[in-house]
Scaffold this motif. Sequence first.
Motif, PDB file in Angstrom:
ATOM      1  N   GLY A  47       0.835  -1.189   0.000  1.00 28.18           N
ATOM      2  CA  GLY A  47       0.000   0.000   0.000  1.00 28.18           C
ATOM      3  C   GLY A  47       0.873   1.242   0.000  1.00 28.18           C
ATOM      4  O   GLY A  47       2.095   1.175  -0.191  1.00 28.18           O
ATOM      5  N   SER A  48       0.255   2.375   0.182  1.00 28.59           N
ATOM      6  CA  SER A  48       0.986   3.627   0.168  1.00 28.59           C
ATOM      7  C   SER A  48       0.410   4.565   1.219  1.00 28.59           C
ATOM      8  O   SER A  48      -0.714   4.373   1.695  1.00 28.59           O
ATOM      9  CB  SER A  48       0.902   4.279  -1.221  1.00 28.59           C
ATOM     10  OG  SER A  48      -0.447   4.539  -1.578  1.00 28.59           O
ATOM     11  N   GLY A  49       1.184   5.552   1.566  1.00 25.31           N
ATOM     12  CA  GLY A  49       0.747   6.512   2.554  1.00 25.31           C
ATOM     13  C   GLY A  49       1.485   6.371   3.863  1.00 25.31           C
ATOM     14  O   GLY A  49       2.120   5.338   4.142  1.00 25.31           O
ATOM     15  N   PRO A  50       1.427   7.384   4.725  1.00 25.52           N
ATOM     16  CA  PRO A  50       2.148   7.349   6.001  1.00 25.52           C
ATOM     17  C   PRO A  50       1.771   6.172   6.886  1.00 25.52           C
ATOM     18  O   PRO A  50       2.634   5.607   7.568  1.00 25.52           O
ATOM     19  CB  PRO A  50       1.758   8.682   6.655  1.00 25.52           C
ATOM     20  CG  PRO A  50       1.369   9.570   5.521  1.00 25.52           C
ATOM     21  CD  PRO A  50       0.752   8.669   4.495  1.00 25.52           C
ATOM     22  N   ALA A  51       0.477   5.802   6.906  1.00 31.85           N
ATOM     23  CA  ALA A  51       0.066   4.676   7.753  1.00 31.85           C
ATOM     24  C   ALA A  51       0.750   3.387   7.317  1.00 31.85           C
ATOM     25  O   ALA A  51       1.183   2.576   8.151  1.00 31.85           O
ATOM     26  CB  ALA A  51      -1.452   4.512   7.710  1.00 31.85           C
ATOM     27  N   VAL A  52       0.874   3.198   6.015  1.00 35.67           N
ATOM     28  CA  VAL A  52       1.537   1.992   5.498  1.00 35.67           C
ATOM     29  C   VAL A  52       3.033   2.064   5.738  1.00 35.67           C
ATOM     30  O   VAL A  52       3.671   1.057   6.070  1.00 35.67           O
ATOM     31  CB  VAL A  52       1.227   1.816   3.995  1.00 35.67           C
ATOM     32  CG1 VAL A  52       1.974   0.620   3.425  1.00 35.67           C
ATOM     33  CG2 VAL A  52      -0.266   1.652   3.775  1.00 35.67           C
ATOM     34  N   TRP A  53       3.617   3.245   5.591  1.00 29.50           N
ATOM     35  CA  TRP A  53       5.058   3.374   5.841  1.00 29.50           C
ATOM     36  C   TRP A  53       5.374   3.037   7.290  1.00 29.50           C
ATOM     37  O   TRP A  53       6.386   2.376   7.569  1.00 29.50           O
ATOM     38  CB  TRP A  53       5.520   4.798   5.521  1.00 29.50           C
ATOM     39  CG  TRP A  53       5.278   5.191   4.095  1.00 29.50           C
ATOM     40  CD1 TRP A  53       5.114   4.356   3.027  1.00 29.50           C
ATOM     41  CD2 TRP A  53       5.169   6.522   3.586  1.00 29.50           C
ATOM     42  NE1 TRP A  53       4.899   5.079   1.878  1.00 29.50           N
ATOM     43  CE2 TRP A  53       4.930   6.423   2.185  1.00 29.50           C
ATOM     44  CE3 TRP A  53       5.236   7.790   4.151  1.00 29.50           C
ATOM     45  CZ2 TRP A  53       4.771   7.531   1.371  1.00 29.50           C
ATOM     46  CZ3 TRP A  53       5.094   8.900   3.344  1.00 29.50           C
ATOM     47  CH2 TRP A  53       4.863   8.775   1.969  1.00 29.50           C
ATOM     48  N   PHE A  54       4.542   3.504   8.185  1.00 31.33           N
ATOM     49  CA  PHE A  54       4.730   3.160   9.599  1.00 31.33           C
ATOM     50  C   PHE A  54       4.675   1.651   9.796  1.00 31.33           C
ATOM     51  O   PHE A  54       5.509   1.071  10.505  1.00 31.33           O
ATOM     52  CB  PHE A  54       3.650   3.848  10.435  1.00 31.33           C
ATOM     53  CG  PHE A  54       3.558   3.348  11.852  1.00 31.33           C
ATOM     54  CD1 PHE A  54       4.418   3.824  12.822  1.00 31.33           C
ATOM     55  CD2 PHE A  54       2.619   2.381  12.205  1.00 31.33           C
ATOM     56  CE1 PHE A  54       4.347   3.354  14.132  1.00 31.33           C
ATOM     57  CE2 PHE A  54       2.540   1.911  13.498  1.00 31.33           C
ATOM     58  CZ  PHE A  54       3.403   2.400  14.467  1.00 31.33           C
ATOM     59  N   GLN A  55       3.700   1.005   9.155  1.00 30.91           N
ATOM     60  CA  GLN A  55       3.551  -0.440   9.320  1.00 30.91           C
ATOM     61  C   GLN A  55       4.696  -1.214   8.680  1.00 30.91           C
ATOM     62  O   GLN A  55       5.080  -2.281   9.184  1.00 30.91           O
ATOM     63  CB  GLN A  55       2.222  -0.888   8.716  1.00 30.91           C
ATOM     64  CG  GLN A  55       1.010  -0.371   9.474  1.00 30.91           C
ATOM     65  CD  GLN A  55      -0.286  -0.706   8.762  1.00 30.91           C
ATOM     66  OE1 GLN A  55      -0.820  -1.801   8.889  1.00 30.91           O
ATOM     67  NE2 GLN A  55      -0.795   0.258   7.998  1.00 30.91           N
ATOM     68  N   LYS A  56       5.250  -0.715   7.614  1.00 26.03           N
ATOM     69  CA  LYS A  56       6.372  -1.404   6.972  1.00 26.03           C
ATOM     70  C   LYS A  56       7.550  -1.538   7.942  1.00 26.03           C
ATOM     71  O   LYS A  56       8.146  -2.616   8.069  1.00 26.03           O
ATOM     72  CB  LYS A  56       6.803  -0.643   5.711  1.00 26.03           C
ATOM     73  CG  LYS A  56       5.886  -0.843   4.500  1.00 26.03           C
ATOM     74  CD  LYS A  56       6.385  -0.040   3.313  1.00 26.03           C
ATOM     75  CE  LYS A  56       5.502  -0.248   2.082  1.00 26.03           C
ATOM     76  NZ  LYS A  56       5.644  -1.591   1.513  1.00 26.03           N
ATOM     77  N   PHE A  57       7.868  -0.439   8.624  1.00 27.62           N
ATOM     78  CA  PHE A  57       8.977  -0.522   9.571  1.00 27.62           C
ATOM     79  C   PHE A  57       8.587  -1.327  10.804  1.00 27.62           C
ATOM     80  O   PHE A  57       9.404  -2.084  11.342  1.00 27.62           O
ATOM     81  CB  PHE A  57       9.415   0.888   9.990  1.00 27.62           C
ATOM     82  CG  PHE A  57      10.643   0.890  10.846  1.00 27.62           C
ATOM     83  CD1 PHE A  57      11.903   0.757  10.283  1.00 27.62           C
ATOM     84  CD2 PHE A  57      10.553   1.018  12.228  1.00 27.62           C
ATOM     85  CE1 PHE A  57      13.047   0.749  11.074  1.00 27.62           C
ATOM     86  CE2 PHE A  57      11.694   1.009  13.026  1.00 27.62           C
ATOM     87  CZ  PHE A  57      12.934   0.880  12.442  1.00 27.62           C
ATOM     88  N   GLU A  58       7.362  -1.190  11.239  1.00 27.39           N
ATOM     89  CA  GLU A  58       6.892  -1.954  12.392  1.00 27.39           C
ATOM     90  C   GLU A  58       6.956  -3.448  12.104  1.00 27.39           C
ATOM     91  O   GLU A  58       7.395  -4.244  12.946  1.00 27.39           O
ATOM     92  CB  GLU A  58       5.469  -1.534  12.732  1.00 27.39           C
ATOM     93  CG  GLU A  58       4.888  -2.258  13.938  1.00 27.39           C
ATOM     94  CD  GLU A  58       3.409  -2.035  14.092  1.00 27.39           C
ATOM     95  OE1 GLU A  58       2.932  -1.993  15.228  1.00 27.39           O
ATOM     96  OE2 GLU A  58       2.731  -1.919  13.053  1.00 27.39           O
TER      97      GLU A  58
END
Length: 1316
Positions: free
Chosen positions: A693-704
Motif C-alpha cells: 500500500g501507500s501513505g504514512p500509515a503503510v510506511w509506519f507499518q512497513k517498519f513496524e
Amino acid sequence: MEEDKDQQNRAWDTCREVPVIEDEHTPWKLIKLLKVIVLLLVALLVFGLALCSKTSFLLLVTLANEGTQVLSSEQKPVALLCIGCSLIASSVLLLLKSLWKVCYNSSKLPRKKTIAMVLFFEFLVSVGAAILTIVAMPHLDIVTNVTILNGVAVLSTLLQLTAQCKAKEKKQYLLPSISAFLLILLGYILFIVLYIMKDPTDLKMLTWVGLAVGASFLVSFNWWENYFKVISKDSSSVFLKDICKDTTRCQNILHILTSVLRIVVTACVLGAYVHLAKMDWDIVTSIPSRETRVIVIIIGVQLISSALCHRLAVAGCKMHALRRCFILPLYLASLAVMALLVIPVIVYYQQYRVGQNGTASINFTSYCHVVVDGTNRNLNGSVFPQLVLDVTHTLCFLDMSKITDIGLLTGSAVAWWLGLVLATVHLWNLNVNRIQRTQDMFVRRLYEGAFIEQSLLLNTRYDIQSKHKKKNFKGLDPVMLYLCATMWHETYDEMMNIIISIFRMDRYRPRTNPRFDDFSFEAHIYFDDAFEGNQVRRLNKYAKNLVEILKEVYSIFTNVDDKFFVKRHYFPDQKIITTPYGGRLVITMPHGNHIYVHFKDKDLIRHRKRWSQVMYLYYLLGWKLMAKFHARWQKGCDEKELRAEVQKEKHNTYILALDGDTDFQPAAVLLLMDRLKVYPRVGAACGRIHPTGSGPAVWFQKFEYCISHWLQKTAEHVIGCVLCSPGCFSLFRAEALMDDNVMKRYSTKAMEASHYIQYDQGEDRWLCTLLLKQGWRVEYNAASDAYTNAPEDFKELYNQRRRWGPSTMANVVDLLGSTATICKKNPSISKPFMFYQLFAMVSAVLGPATICLLTAGSLAFIFDLHSAAALVIAVIPPAIYLGLCFKLKADTQINVAAGLSIVYAFLMLVVTMTIIGSMIKDKTILTPSSIFVIGMACIYIITAILHPQEFHLVFYGFLYILCIPSAYLLLTIYTMVNMNNVSWGTREMKPAGEAAAPKAPTPQVTTQKGKSAAQRLSTWWKCCKKPSQRSEDPQLTVIQESMVPEPEQAEPLPQNTIVEDRIPEEEQSLATPAFDSLSQSWITELQELSTDMQLLEETLDEEELGFWIELQEKYLKPLPDDKERQKKIANDLRELRNKINFAFFIMNAMWLVATFTLQIFNGVFAIRLPKVTLDLVDTGEDAQIDPIAFMFILGFASSVIIQFLAMIYQRFNTLIHFVSFMDTEPKEQKPKKIKYKKGKKVFRTTTNTNLGFSADTSSTIGSASAIDSVSAISSSSTFDSGSIVDSGSEYDSTDFEEMDFNSRFYSYDLDEGTGV
C-alpha cells in the motif's frame, strides 16, 4: 468487464491491461551468484578450519614430545593438559546442551541394559582416545601422527561388511569396504615394521607402538551406533531393537552420562600418565609469558576451529552440498596438514644444505644432530622456526637416505588415507534432504576435536545402498496441500492477487505432469456473505467480481487468441453446485488442479472468518480425510492397519491459511512445507509478511513489521516457539489441528465476555495457543515471503489494532498462566522463555507510562523544568484523552487521537533533537542514556544490513520514531477503553440490499416454528438431490449470527459495546429465501454472466449432503435472536473492560508515582555514574539515574540483545535453507513456443480426463486442459526475514487453513530426506 467484452468488437482497440504474474520481488541473478559464493566460501572454510584444527592439535602433540625444545621437559604437562582439553571440549558442550534440554523439557530414562551397553562402549572409546593422544602419539613421528588417525576407521569397515552381509539388497559398496579394511590393516603392518626395524631392542618404543595400535582400535568403537542401527533393522533380536530404540528415545540422558564419563576417564588417564612419567603439575602455574602465549594461541585455535568446522560442515550438508562442502574438503584436509607440516621441514633442511655449500657429508641424520638437537638453539626469536625444528625432531629417528624407511613411512600413510577414503566412499551417493535434521545426518551429536575430519566423515549416517535403491529414492513422503482462503469484502485488485497466486501454483506443480510428485494441492475459497436480496437470492457484487477474476486470470495463464485481432478465450466446462450452505463453483485450472469456491449464504450458515475455518476444517479433515477410513472400518478392515494409514495421512496433509488479498510465490509455500516435512513436531509455520500500500500509515507499518519480523518473531523461533502464526499466510499440519483440545475447542462458540476477546478477535493467535498447549511447535521461516494489503487509513489502522491488542494480551496471559503445564508438555518451550514473554508483556503494559516519562524528559531539557514538574505536565494530555474515550463515540476518539498524534510527532522530533543535544552539551556519549540510544541504533542498522533486500525500509524508521506516542500511548488507550467493542472494524459496510428494512411479518407460534424447521430440512434434501426440480415449499427461516454496534440502541452515553445481533424471529420469514428460488436465481444469473465459460449444474451425493446438514446443525447453525442474552453479554463486556482497564491504568499510575517520588528525592535514591569523555577522561560530573528507570533500561536492553543474537543465528539458518532450496528444487521446463500458420495460432486440445479428487465426493472433476498452455513459472520467495502480521482485511488476524487429503496413499517415513 463490460468494457472488455465490447473491446472484442473493436479492431482498433487491441491493447490489453494484464496484471503482473511473474516474481518481481526476488533478484534471481543476484541470488544465484550469492549461492555460488556461499557454497565456495563454506567449502573453503570447512577445509581451512579442519586444517587449523588438525595442525594445532598436532603441534600440541609435538610440544609434548620429550626431545622438543619450545617447551622444556619440565613444562610438558602443560602441553598434555591442552591435549586433554581438546579431547573433552566437545563433551563439555554436549553436557551443557543436554542439561539444558533435560532441565526444561521432558526426558525419558533409558533401560539399565541400554545404559550399561552405551557406557561400556564409551569407556573403551574414552580410554583409547586418551591413551592414543596423550600417551602414545607424543613419542611418534609427525607423519605417522598425521595419518594414524585415519586408521580409526578400522572397526567401521568391519561393521560395514557385517551390515551389508545381513542386508537383503544387492550390495553396491561391499568391495570398497573390504578394500578399506585391508588397506588400514596394511598401514598398521607397515607402521609396526618401520618402528621395530629401527631398534628391536627398544622396549619403550615397542610399548608406544603397541599402545598406539591398540588405542586406535579402541577409538574405532566411537561410531558403533551408526552401524548398529542398520544391523538391528535386519535382525530378529528383540534386544538389539530395544537398544536401538532406547538410544534414540533417551538421547539427552545418555549424552549426559557419556559426557561425564568421557571427562572423568580423560582426566584419570592424564593424571595417571603425568604421575607415572614423574612430571610435576606445579609447573602449570609458573609458565613463562612467552610459552604461555604460544600455548594459549595454539589451544585457542584448536578449540575454536574444531567447533566452527563442525558447525559449517553440518551447514554444508544441510545446503545439499555434501560433496562440495563436506566430503572433498575433509578428504583434502589430511593431505594439506601433511604438506603444511612436512614441507617446511624439507625447506629448512635444503636451506641448511645450501648454506653448507652442498657438502656431500651432510645428510638428514647429521642435520638433526647439529641443528635440530643442538644445544645452541635460540629460543627467544620467532616461534615458527622453533616449531619447524621441533617437528623435524620427531623425524630424526629415521634415516631419510634409506629408501626403505621412506617407503615404509609413505606406504603406511598412503594406506591409511586410502582406507579412510574407501571406508567413507558411500557418502558420495548419500541421499539427503535439504535442511535435513542434524540427528538424521549424523548419528552422534559429539564431534572429536583431536581428529575432526575422521569424526565427521565416520559419524555421517550409514545406509545400505544399492543401484536399485538409489534409483528409486524419493525421500520424504509426498503431501497433500490445501490452499484455504477466506473472503468477504475484498476489492477487485485484492482478489486478483490471490487468484493469480493460486494459478501460479497450478503452473508450478501441474497435476497432469507426473515428474512432480512431492506434493499435490487443491485450492478452496470460502466466500462469506456472498448473497443478497430477500425474496430472490443473488450473488453480491463481490462474489460476481470473483467469478470475473477467475475467468480473466484463466485467460491470462492460457493466453489463447483464436484470431489475430479478435480477443477470445477458450474455457473448459466448469461445475456449479447447489449446497446446503449456499453454492459451490468448481474451476479446473489449465494444468489440472482445481479451485473450489464456496459461496456462503449468511442466512443458511454461520458467517465470519472463524466459522469459515471451522467449516473447512470439518469438511476437509472430518469428512474427506476421516470418512473414507470410517467406511473401510465398517466393512471390517483391520483397525491397526487403518490407524497407521490415518496417522500417516494426517501427518502428510497440510493446510495453507490465506487471506483474500494475499500475494505469494510457489517457492514461499515450498519453503514452509520444508519445515513441516523435516521436523515432525512442527504443527504450524509462518512466513515473512510484507505490508503493501501507500501513505504514512503503510510506511509506519512497513517498519513496524520489519522490527517485529527481524527481531521479535526471530527470537521467539530460536529460543522458544512463535506465539502467533498469522492467518494471512501460514501452513498447518492436519495431525496438529486434529489433536485433542485443538480443532474441537476451536469450534467452541463464545459464551462469556472473555471468549469474545480471545476467540473471535484474534483467531490465529488463539489457534496457535491451542497448538502450543498440546505440545506442538510453531515456527517462523524468514525465507518465505508473502504480501498483503495493510490499512491505509488512520481509522482503519486504529480499528485493526483495537482487535489485535486485547486478543494478544488475552492469549499471552493464558499461556503465562499455564507455564508449568506447557513447559512439561511442549519440548520447545522453557521457563526462561516464558519469563522472556512475561517481561515483554510487562513492558507492553507499561508502554503508556514509559512514553509519558520520555515526554517529560524532553520537556525538562527544553524548558529547564524540574523532572517532577515535567512529569506532571506530560501526564495531563493522555489523562484527558483517557477520560474523553469513556464519553465519546469511537470515531470521535480516533479523530482526537489523530490530532494528538500530530502534536506528539512534533514533540518526538524535539525529543530526538534533545537526545543529540544532551550528548553535545555533555561532550560525551558515554552516559547510560546515550549508550542505550546509540546501541539500539547500531543494532537496528546491523540488522537491516543483514536483510539487504529490506534495507531501504530503515528509512521509514524516522517516521516510526515520530509515531511512537501515537502507537504506544494513544492507540493503547483507545484499545483498552474500546475493549468491549468486538466488531471486526475493517472492511465493514452495509450491503445495498439491507438499506430498506423489511416489513415485520406475523410472528410464528412454537408449532409453526417446528413445522418450518422440518419443512426446511426436507426441502434442502430434495433440492440438493434434484436441483432441476423447483420446489413450491414455503420460505424457510434461518438465523445468522453477527456482531453490530450496541450504540444503535438507545443509551444516554455511547459505550462502544458490540454484542451479537441475530436476525429477529419476526424477520426470519422474509430474510430467508426458499431453496428453490435460491438455486434458480443465482445459478441462472451466473450461467448467463459466464457466457464464454460454460457452467454445468451438478449435485452433491447423498452422503456429502447429509454431512453438510449435520455439520450445520451441530456447529454452524445460525442462532435465534435473544435480546436478553445480548444485553447480558453487553454488560459483561463492559464490566470486563472496566476491570481490566482499572488494573492496566493503575499499574501505569503506580509506575509514574514511583518515578515521581524518586525524582523528588533525586539526591537520596539516584544512582550516580561518573561522566567521561570519549578518551575515558573523568569530567568531574555525575549522571544521575533513578533505580527504576535504570532497571527498566537494563531489562529492555537485555531483551534486545537476546533478539539480536537470535537474529544472527536465524539468518545463518535462513541462508542454509535458501541455498539448499535453490540447489535442490527441480528446474522447470521453458514454455513451449506456439506455432502460427497463416495468421492463426495452432493449438492442441486434450481430451477430458477423469481427474476426480476426493475433495468433491459428489463426482469426479473433468479436467479441461483445452489448451497447450504455458509451463510453470520460475518463482520463489525472497531471502529476507521478518515477523508475521496480518493484513487489514476482515480476516486479518486469523491464521488458519483447511486441510484435506487426496485419496491416494504415500509411503510414510519421517526420518528420510528427499534426494533431488
